[in-house]
Write an enzyme that holds these catalytic residues in place. Structure first.
Site, mmCIF file in Angstrom:
data_model
loop_
_atom_site.group_PDB
_atom_site.id
_atom_site.type_symbol
_atom_site.label_atom_id
_atom_site.label_comp_id
_atom_site.label_asym_id
_atom_site.label_seq_id
_atom_site.Cartn_x
_atom_site.Cartn_y
_atom_site.Cartn_z
ATOM 1 N N THR A 68 1.047 -1.181 0.061
ATOM 2 C CA THR A 68 0.180 -0.326 0.418
ATOM 3 C C THR A 68 0.870 1.709 0.293
ATOM 4 O O THR A 68 0.355 2.261 -0.551
ATOM 5 C CB THR A 68 -1.409 -0.063 1.395
ATOM 6 O OG1 THR A 68 -2.009 -1.062 1.436
ATOM 7 C CG2 THR A 68 -1.876 1.245 0.832
ATOM 8 N N ARG A 220 5.586 -3.401 9.445
ATOM 9 C CA ARG A 220 4.081 -2.753 10.076
ATOM 10 C C ARG A 220 4.313 -3.461 11.360
ATOM 11 O O ARG A 220 3.698 -2.389 12.059
ATOM 12 C CB ARG A 220 3.047 -3.307 8.959
ATOM 13 C CG ARG A 220 1.918 -3.308 9.953
ATOM 14 C CD ARG A 220 0.671 -4.420 9.310
ATOM 15 N NE ARG A 220 0.293 -3.653 7.579
ATOM 16 C CZ ARG A 220 -0.320 -4.145 6.709
ATOM 17 N NH1 ARG A 220 -0.956 -5.596 7.314
ATOM 18 N NH2 ARG A 220 -0.514 -3.735 6.019
#
Length: 360
Positions: A68, A220
């Site tokens: 993303t 992440r």
């Protein structure tokens, strides 16, 4: 916050804001993935020099590696707008047609989990990708007519965690495919130092290295662990992320020395204690730990396999000798025999089809 939520959380608004603040905005700021980054730089900058949209782009790889973020960077580098959606959200071809016809010239359309897009929408997307045109069907039955609508030149960026589920015609329409690899400890440490500066967290190098080593090679997870260690340091220490503080904080959150959390260890313990090390199907294993099969298969299993603690076989999941030792147990002779090529060794043990299990 539980250990599982560090790996697969439902992000709060505060968490989303924190994640957004540390996202790289341009290619030059993106840490690691050097090969993909260089290829992407050539693709985008050559398109800018020609004044035409670049070829459509597909990013594949495990969750949390930056797909993303790279889609956002593509839009920033091209200077166009960014529209974001996901495959499961596009249930009808009309939903996709509405999105496509609203794009401006030079925009980037990002579709996450593109392998889950509905078949009618996927077929509509083919003509949009190739000819910048969509055919909208009006009416039903013999009286139905197709109305062609032009679409402004755009760049599609798709992201998938299961590239093998993409159809051939869809995959072939992407001019560039970049596969994102897991990060090394050194790369994660560099990423965490950058995140710490942005978040204003005082850190020491050994504390950052400790967090990086428990982050499963995933940015992440690394950033989330950094924020949890920061919270611990502010509440129970002097606010500085040191080696001792990081170790104490991660112990509180049940993240062990190699990054296993409570659910990972529960899966391994069930496999070795309840099923003798396997083989056992993933559905049975999920029932033993009180989780859904998809959670075990998609959240726990990939890292356990990559860490060499679990193997997929045609008959089910098997604990490796390393899994027994990690749990402080002595592997039985049968486990050593299987993984040393002895009598009864399963052929092609580590390359068995990922779907060869008892999931419905």
């Amino acid at each position: 916050m539980t250990a599982e939520s560090l790996v697969n959380p439902i992000a709060t608004a505060e968490e989303r804001d924190a994640e957004a603040s540390v996202r790289p905005k341009r290619l030059a700021e993106f840490v690691a993935q050097e090969r993909v980054r260089e290829q992407l730089e050539v693709l985008l900058h050559s398109a800018l020099r020609r004044g035409t949209p670049p070829d459509h782009i597909l990013f594949s790889g495990s969750p949390g590696l930056g797909k993303t973020t790279l889609a956002m960077i593509v839009a920033a580098e091209l200077g166009g707008g960014l529209r974001m959606t996901s495959g499961p959200a596009i249930e009808r071809s009309g939903d996709l047609a509405a999105v496509l016809t609203s794009l401006q010239a030079g925009d980037v359309l990002f579709i996450d989990e593109i392998h889950r897009i509905a078949k009618p929408a996927e077929e509509l997307l083919y003509s949009a990708m190739e000819d910048f045109r969509v055919d909208v069907i009006v009416g039903k039955g013999p009286g139905a007519t197709a109305i062609p609508l032009d679409v402004e030149p755009f760049t599609l960026v798709g992201a998938t965690t299961r590239s093998g589920l993409l159809t051939g015609p869809m995959r072939d329409r992407f001019g560039f495919v970049g596969h994102l690899e897991f990060y090394s400890g050194h790369e994660l440490a560099a990423l965490l130092m950058r995140s710490a500066r942005i978040l204003g967290v005082p850190v020491e190098q050994d504390g950052i290295v400790e967090i990086a080593g428990r982050s499963r090679g995933t940015p992440r997870i690394a950033n989330r662990l950094l924020r949890r260690v920061r919270d611990f340091a502010e509440l129970r220490a002097d606010g500085v992320v040191t080696l001792a503080t990081a170790q104490a904080a991660l112990k509180v959150y049940d993240v062990d020395a190699i990054g296993l959390d409570r659910l990972d260890k529960a899966v391994l313990m069930a496999l070795v204690s309840s099923f003798g090390g396997g083989p056992v199907g993933v559905s049975t294993l999920a029932v033993a730990v009180g989780e859904q099969p998809d959670t075990v298969a998609e959240v726990c299993e990939p890292f356990l396999v990559r860490a060499g603690l679990l193997a997929r076989t045609p008959r089910g999941r098997v604990a490796t000798p390393a899994a027994w030792r990690h749990l402080g147990l002595i592997p039985p002779p049968s486990a050593n025999g299987i993984f040393s090529g002895g009598v009864g060794a399963a052929p092609d043990l580590f390359t068995a089809d990922d779907e060869a299990d008892d999931r419905p």
